[in-house]
Design an enzyme around this catalytic site. Sequence first.
Site, PDB file in Angstrom:
ATOM      1  N   ARG A   1       0.832  -1.202   0.000  1.00 30.24           N
ATOM      2  CA  ARG A   1       0.000   0.000   0.000  1.00 30.24           C
ATOM      3  C   ARG A   1       0.871   1.258   0.000  1.00 30.24           C
ATOM      4  O   ARG A   1       2.054   1.208   0.300  1.00 30.24           O
ATOM      5  CB  ARG A   1      -0.915   0.019   1.233  1.00 30.24           C
ATOM      6  CG  ARG A   1      -2.007  -1.007   1.218  1.00 30.24           C
ATOM      7  CD  ARG A   1      -2.775  -1.062   2.538  1.00 30.24           C
ATOM      8  NE  ARG A   1      -1.979  -1.631   3.618  1.00 30.24           N
ATOM      9  CZ  ARG A   1      -2.406  -1.783   4.874  1.00 30.24           C
ATOM     10  NH1 ARG A   1      -3.622  -1.365   5.194  1.00 30.24           N
ATOM     11  NH2 ARG A   1      -1.638  -2.322   5.791  1.00 30.24           N
TER      12      ARG A   1
ATOM     13  N   LYS B   1       1.722   1.899   7.382  1.00 30.18           N
ATOM     14  CA  LYS B   1       2.061   1.100   8.562  1.00 30.18           C
ATOM     15  C   LYS B   1       2.983   1.879   9.492  1.00 30.18           C
ATOM     16  O   LYS B   1       3.603   2.862   9.104  1.00 30.18           O
ATOM     17  CB  LYS B   1       2.735  -0.219   8.157  1.00 30.18           C
ATOM     18  CG  LYS B   1       1.809  -1.212   7.496  1.00 30.18           C
ATOM     19  CD  LYS B   1       0.581  -1.546   8.329  1.00 30.18           C
ATOM     20  CE  LYS B   1       0.873  -2.384   9.541  1.00 30.18           C
ATOM     21  NZ  LYS B   1      -0.344  -2.636  10.357  1.00 30.18           N
TER      22      LYS B   1
ATOM     23  N   TYR C   1      -0.840   4.535  10.782  1.00 35.16           N
ATOM     24  CA  TYR C   1      -1.239   3.547  11.790  1.00 35.16           C
ATOM     25  C   TYR C   1      -0.026   3.285  12.679  1.00 35.16           C
ATOM     26  O   TYR C   1       1.059   3.002  12.171  1.00 35.16           O
ATOM     27  CB  TYR C   1      -1.661   2.227  11.140  1.00 35.16           C
ATOM     28  CG  TYR C   1      -2.964   2.279  10.385  1.00 35.16           C
ATOM     29  CD1 TYR C   1      -4.169   2.523  11.039  1.00 35.16           C
ATOM     30  CD2 TYR C   1      -3.000   2.073   9.010  1.00 35.16           C
ATOM     31  CE1 TYR C   1      -5.374   2.571  10.346  1.00 35.16           C
ATOM     32  CE2 TYR C   1      -4.200   2.113   8.301  1.00 35.16           C
ATOM     33  CZ  TYR C   1      -5.375   2.364   8.978  1.00 35.16           C
ATOM     34  OH  TYR C   1      -6.563   2.410   8.287  1.00 35.16           O
TER      35      TYR C   1
ATOM     36  N   HIS D   1      -0.523   1.647  16.282  1.00 32.53           N
ATOM     37  CA  HIS D   1      -0.810   0.500  17.164  1.00 32.53           C
ATOM     38  C   HIS D   1       0.256   0.381  18.260  1.00 32.53           C
ATOM     39  O   HIS D   1       0.841  -0.681  18.489  1.00 32.53           O
ATOM     40  CB  HIS D   1      -0.897  -0.802  16.355  1.00 32.53           C
ATOM     41  CG  HIS D   1      -1.960  -0.780  15.295  1.00 32.53           C
ATOM     42  ND1 HIS D   1      -3.305  -0.796  15.598  1.00 32.53           N
ATOM     43  CD2 HIS D   1      -1.881  -0.722  13.942  1.00 32.53           C
ATOM     44  CE1 HIS D   1      -4.004  -0.753  14.461  1.00 32.53           C
ATOM     45  NE2 HIS D   1      -3.167  -0.711  13.454  1.00 32.53           N
TER      46      HIS D   1
ATOM     47  N   GLU E   1      -5.547   4.978  13.920  1.00 30.06           N
ATOM     48  CA  GLU E   1      -6.480   4.062  14.587  1.00 30.06           C
ATOM     49  C   GLU E   1      -7.160   4.650  15.820  1.00 30.06           C
ATOM     50  O   GLU E   1      -8.105   4.051  16.340  1.00 30.06           O
ATOM     51  CB  GLU E   1      -5.782   2.736  14.953  1.00 30.06           C
ATOM     52  CG  GLU E   1      -4.802   2.798  16.100  1.00 30.06           C
ATOM     53  CD  GLU E   1      -3.399   3.230  15.696  1.00 30.06           C
ATOM     54  OE1 GLU E   1      -2.513   3.204  16.557  1.00 30.06           O
ATOM     55  OE2 GLU E   1      -3.188   3.600  14.511  1.00 30.06           O
TER      56      GLU E   1
ATOM     57  N   ASP F   1      -2.429  -6.914  15.127  1.00 30.00           N
ATOM     58  CA  ASP F   1      -1.593  -5.713  15.222  1.00 30.00           C
ATOM     59  C   ASP F   1      -1.891  -4.898  16.477  1.00 30.00           C
ATOM     60  O   ASP F   1      -1.218  -3.911  16.766  1.00 30.00           O
ATOM     61  CB  ASP F   1      -1.685  -4.841  13.958  1.00 30.00           C
ATOM     62  CG  ASP F   1      -3.100  -4.502  13.549  1.00 30.00           C
ATOM     63  OD1 ASP F   1      -4.024  -4.794  14.331  1.00 30.00           O
ATOM     64  OD2 ASP F   1      -3.298  -3.942  12.459  1.00 30.00           O
TER      65      ASP F   1
END
Length: 371
Positions: free
Chosen positions: A15, A75, A94, A96, A118, A270
């Site tokens: 991506r 990511k 993101y 996490h 997120e 994740d």
Amino acid sequence: MIIGVPKEIKNNENRVALTPAGAQELLKAGHTVYVQSTAGLGSGFEDAEYETAGASILPTIEEVYEIAEMIMKVKEPIEPEYKLIKENQLVFTYFHFASYEPLTKAMIESKAICLAYETVEKPDRSLPLLVPMSEVAGRMAIQEGAKYLEKPLKGRGILLGGVPGVRPAKVLVLGGGVVGTNAAKIAAGMGADVTIMDINLPRLRYLDDVMPANVNTFMSNEYNIRELIGTHDLIVGAVLIPGAKAPHLITKDMLKDMRPGTVLVDVAVDQGGCIETCKPTTHQDPTYVIDDVLHYCVANMPGAVPYTSTLALTNATLPYALQLANKGWQKACKENEELKLGLNIINGEIVYKAVGEAFNLEYTSVENFLN
């Protein structure tokens, strides 16, 4: 604002954080966009398309990080990127954090502004930047689960939808949120016998109304989960607590109650995973077996369908990226409560409570940085 889009370097992550169309919208608003060469290739976007949109191409990841005031990624940064992130640089991706302490500590050390997709949250508690990837991951969970139920791949050897005269596979979905709803929808469409579990009774009522007849709803608790796992062929973990580590709904001792070849897909991996025996895997090596139970725990599932995922992600992130670029992160977050909730770490301080609690680290009020 100068915006940088580096190429994703996580294993098999195809991506990209911004489409050429997204870059063009930021440029129209008066900003500068630098894209690392071939960053969009995995998603089907050539460098020339970004240049046509008005963006500039830079050959290396180091140059993108060096020039940008705001980094847009997909990511979380991985170890080779830690040293590239600068003090006061806004990183919009993101993260996490609650599932990985080394990343949290590295971002504290960098003194960057970490705004996590997120944890951006609307007043109705929905997570607008997680929703598109949750939709993709939920649908993919069934696609992958159906594949790994095949005997050559160490599954039970059962066809998800069955055939006339033969029962279909039984699918258990833990969690009735966006991931769980999309998983149940696809499993039902393929003809499986589906049960979806949640602790939220109004949500179960809603799902009972809208789902087809081959989807049953069931209250989630340990007793009920233990009752069902022995008879289900594919179990999907779809539980999320925003910004925090996912709770373990399936523990190691439960594996002995499952039939050999049962497939577990943990979409929450994740965020630490809701299946105790799950550990993050990659698209290159996606599965492993414990106690004859197949585990599929790829931490970036939507990365396998990057064209769909990149378009869906940019549709959701672009309005927020424009606010951050137009107003600067402080003004944008002060004026927009949704964006403010996305702030996790600022200049070396944790400002999102669940992240601090995950590692027993000190937490500072985000208001200290906005007033």
